[in-house]
Design an enzyme around this catalytic site. Sequence first.
Site, mmCIF file in Angstrom:
data_model
loop_
_atom_site.group_PDB
_atom_site.id
_atom_site.type_symbol
_atom_site.label_atom_id
_atom_site.label_comp_id
_atom_site.label_asym_id
_atom_site.label_seq_id
_atom_site.Cartn_x
_atom_site.Cartn_y
_atom_site.Cartn_z
ATOM 1 N N ALA A 80 -10.851 1.710 -3.186
ATOM 2 C CA ALA A 80 -12.042 1.557 -4.512
ATOM 3 C C ALA A 80 -12.738 1.064 -4.304
ATOM 4 O O ALA A 80 -12.496 -0.463 -2.885
ATOM 5 C CB ALA A 80 -10.994 2.177 -5.775
ATOM 6 N N GLY B 140 -6.864 2.240 -4.135
ATOM 7 C CA GLY B 140 -6.618 3.557 -3.737
ATOM 8 C C GLY B 140 -6.399 4.549 -2.593
ATOM 9 O O GLY B 140 -6.448 5.851 -2.601
ATOM 10 N N GLU C 140 -3.267 5.258 -3.113
ATOM 11 C CA GLU C 140 -2.605 6.096 -3.955
ATOM 12 C C GLU C 140 -3.167 7.940 -3.205
ATOM 13 O O GLU C 140 -2.655 8.289 -3.761
ATOM 14 C CB GLU C 140 -4.049 5.577 -5.122
ATOM 15 C CG GLU C 140 -2.820 4.339 -5.554
ATOM 16 C CD GLU C 140 -3.898 3.578 -7.008
ATOM 17 O OE1 GLU C 140 -5.305 3.303 -6.701
ATOM 18 O OE2 GLU C 140 -2.978 3.096 -7.868
ATOM 19 N N GLU D 247 -4.625 -5.115 -5.081
ATOM 20 C CA GLU D 247 -5.742 -4.654 -5.798
ATOM 21 C C GLU D 247 -4.981 -6.156 -6.271
ATOM 22 O O GLU D 247 -6.088 -7.325 -7.303
ATOM 23 C CB GLU D 247 -5.131 -4.118 -7.644
ATOM 24 C CG GLU D 247 -5.400 -2.897 -6.991
ATOM 25 C CD GLU D 247 -4.749 -1.912 -6.007
ATOM 26 O OE1 GLU D 247 -3.413 -2.464 -5.406
ATOM 27 O OE2 GLU D 247 -4.800 -0.703 -5.907
#
Length: 257
Positions: A65, A108, A111, A131
Site C-alpha cells: 500500500a 498489500g 495480499e 509492515e
Amino acid sequence: MTYQFILTETRERVGLVRLNRPKELNALNSMVMEELAVALEEFDRDPGIGCMVVTGDERAFAAGADIKEMAGATTVEMVQRDAIARWDRLKRIKKPIVAAVSGFCLGGGNELATACDLIVASETARFGQPEINLGVMPGAGGTQRLTRAVGKALAMEMVLNGRFITADEALRAGLVNRVVPVEVYLDEAVKLAGEIAARAPLAVRFAKEAVNNAFESFLADGVADERRAFYMLFSTEDQKEGMQAFIEKRKPEWKGK
Ligand code: DAK
C-alpha cells in the site's frame, strides 16, 4: 474507459490488467485500487472474457500500500476511508484471476497476489509482509490468507520479522503455482489464464467459489479481527515514526507507544 494508474488489454478470452506506477514500485494508492476494482469488474461482466491476469512490471508486482498516502492518518481516518471496501470488491469477482508476479511483491502487494486464485512467479520474485518495519501489521488479509497458504511457521517469520522469501521458497511453501524465467512470466500467466478461459464458464465459476469456500468459513472472522488491529495501530507513535522514517529514508526509533 481510460485509467491513470493501470493499463488494460485483452488477449483472446483473457483480460489483462497491469499496475502502472513504475517509479513508485506500483505502490497501491486508493486510485490504483479503485481502478483495479473497476477494471476487474468490467472484465467479470464481459462474456468474451473467461479469466483475468493481474500484473505489475519486472521490478515490482507491487511494493505494498502507498505508505506516503497513509503515513499521517489517524485510526478514525483509516476507518472512514474504508479502503477495505475495494478489497472486498475484488473478492466478489466471479471469474478466476491469475497474478503474474515479478520482483517485489510486498505488504498489500502480497495480499493482492494471495487474494488472486493462482500465482505465476518469475525467478526474480520476492514475497514479503514488511509492515512490521513500519510499526504496523498486515491489514488486508496478510495474516490470514498467507498463513493458510504457507503455514504458521513461515507466516510468523514473514509477518513478525519481515522476512522476504524467494520465488523458489514460495513454490516449496505452496504460495505460488509455478516459477518461470523472468522473460516469460507474463506469457506463462496469460497462457494458463487462456487455458482456464477456454473451459466451461459456469463450471469454472462455481469451482472457483467452491475451492475458495474451503478457506473462507472462519477467514471472515480472522480478517475482521485483523482489520480492527490494523486500524488501532494508527493511534500509536510507532506507526507515525515508522512511516515517517521510511519517507525520510532513515532507521525508525521505536518507543512502544
Ligand atoms: N509506498 C510508497 N512509496 C513506495 C513504496 C510504498 N509502499 N515502496 C516504494 N516506494 C517508493 C520509494 O519511496 C521510492 O520513491 P522515491 O524516493 O524515488 O520518491 C521509490 O518507490 C523506489 O523505492 P526505493 O528507492 O526504496 O527502491 P529500492 O530498490 O531501494 O527498495 C523496496 C525497494 C521495495 C525494498 C523499498 O522501496 C521498500 O522497502 N518499500 C516499502 C515496502 C513496504 O514496507 N511495504 C508495505 C507497505 S504497508 C489495508 C490495505 C492494505 C494494507 C493495509 C491495510 N486496508 C484496506 C485496511 C497494506 C499495507 C502495506 O502494504
